[in-house]
Design an enzyme around this catalytic site. Structure first.
Site, PDB file in Angstrom:
ATOM      1  CG  LEU A  67      -2.084  -1.209   1.554  1.00  0.00           C
ATOM      2  CD1 LEU A  67      -2.175  -1.111   2.822  1.00  0.00           C
ATOM      3  CD2 LEU A  67      -2.945  -0.817   0.310  1.00  0.00           C
ATOM      4  CG  HIS A  72       4.139   0.861   4.359  1.00  0.00           C
ATOM      5  ND1 HIS A  72       5.503   1.269   4.124  1.00  0.00           N
ATOM      6  CD2 HIS A  72       3.238   0.474   3.282  1.00  0.00           C
ATOM      7  CE1 HIS A  72       5.704   0.633   2.579  1.00  0.00           C
ATOM      8  NE2 HIS A  72       4.013   1.061   1.645  1.00  0.00           N
ATOM      9  CE  LYS A  90      11.565   0.914  -2.787  1.00  0.00           C
ATOM     10  NZ  LYS A  90      10.601   1.966  -2.802  1.00  0.00           N
ATOM     11  CG  ASP A 175      10.118   5.837  -4.992  1.00  0.00           C
ATOM     12  OD1 ASP A 175       9.543   3.903  -4.406  1.00  0.00           O
ATOM     13  OD2 ASP A 175      10.067   6.142  -5.905  1.00  0.00           O
TER      14      ASP A 175
END
Length: 320
Positions: A67, A72, A90, A175
């Site tokens: 998600l 998270h 992650k 990211d």
């Protein structure tokens, strides 16, 4: 083990496709808010938009959380509370407070909690570390991981997708930067100081430079989703260097060059998701052996990385 997947986006698609490589992974259930999206997936026995139905299903052994970053913690906690082992994409959480809470709960209830970060489990990365001592005193670490995102074009045109949505804990640091932080922390542990200098658009970092100070040596990590350049990771000592000629999510094609002229090569697999095979292979091993201690040992690194992310965002005044 029966796998339940939370989410129906890009990463869920990749996981479902890659999971077919492992006979130990049995796709069992998938949950999402939109029925038309989850119905596009093949191979599941249960398709549901009812979260309680998903979490209370006794046939689910492991929940894979795929998600947006901001969800998270909440959904991993719900899965743990339901007695499920958890694989969590992650970056682990939005902040270290959330990370500590998840880890504490998992330990208390003897549940596996595993951050799916490829770098740590790639054989070439781990082999490269065996040459660190030959570099002498480490002086400089320099790395770059910049991938121009197709989503950035949409972002510039006003369409804000999760990867560029600060409200969903998006941005280049969370990211892409997280891979580089894991790379350095996996080798050298916790830095003494952290500073992040990002390029910010609409409250989100589209690229930036992260500075880690280890006292005797310094590390500069460049991450970007609004630009593109060859990726590399360079660890330099007073007796030589180790260079990875790929992104640190792939860790392929290493060269070790020493001042005395000695050279070594380490060849990895330079494919986008090559690291998934050793990563999930390790989780399967942990699950089969009920090796909670080893799993929690991995979480020590996860927590350090989470602390670095927190300090980086704090220094840049980035808020979710």
């Amino acid at each position: 083990m029966n796998i339940g997947v939370l989410g129906s986006g890009f990463i869920a698609n990749i996981f479902v496709e890659n999971s077919k490589m492992y006979k130990d992974f049995k796709l069992y259930a998938i949950w999402g808010r939109h029925e038309e999206k989850i119905k596009k997936f093949d191979g599941f026995k249960v398709y549901t938009t009812n979260l309680n139905e998903f979490l209370s299903d006794p046939n689910i052994d492991v929940v894979y959380v795929a998600l947006p970053n901001s969800l998270h913690y909440e959904y991993a906690y719900l899965a743990l509370k339901a007695g499920k082992h958890v694989m969590l994409e992650k970056p682990f959480c939005q902040n270290q407070i959330q990370a500590k809470a998840l880890i504490k709960y998992a330990k208390k209830h003897k549940l596996l909690l595993f951050e799916t970060i490829m770098t740590k489990y790639i054989p070439a990365y781990n082999k490269s570390m065996t040459y660190l001592d030959s570099l002498g005193d480490i002086r400089i670490i320099d790395m770059s991981f910049c991938q121009y995102s197709r989503k950035y074009d949409k972002f510039k045109n006003g369409e804000i997708l999760p990867a560029f949505n600060y409200k969903l804990a998006g941005g280049a640091l969370m990211d892409i930067g997280v891979y580089m932080i894991h790379y350095v922390v996996g080798m050298f542990g916790k830095p003494k100081k952290v500073e992040y200098k990002p390029n910010i658009e609409r409250n989100v970092d589209t690229s930036g430079i992260l500075y880690l100070d280890y006292g005797k040596f310094k590390a500069t990590l460049v991450c970007g989703k609004d630009c593109k350049a060859p990726a590399y990771a360079l660890v330099q000592g007073d007796k030589g260097y180790i260079k990875c000629n790929s992104t640190v999510s792939r860790c392929a094609n290493y060269e070790i060059v020493l001042n005395n002229g000695e050279t070594k090569r380490i060849k990895g697999i330079d494919e986008e998701f090559a690291g998934w095979k050793p990563m999930y292979g390790e989780f399967i091993k942990l699950y089969k052996n009920k090796d909670f201690e080893k799993c929690y040992e991995y979480l020590n690194e996860t927590l350090i990385v989470q602390q670095v992310l927190d300090k980086a965002r704090e220094s840049a005044k980035l808020k979710f």
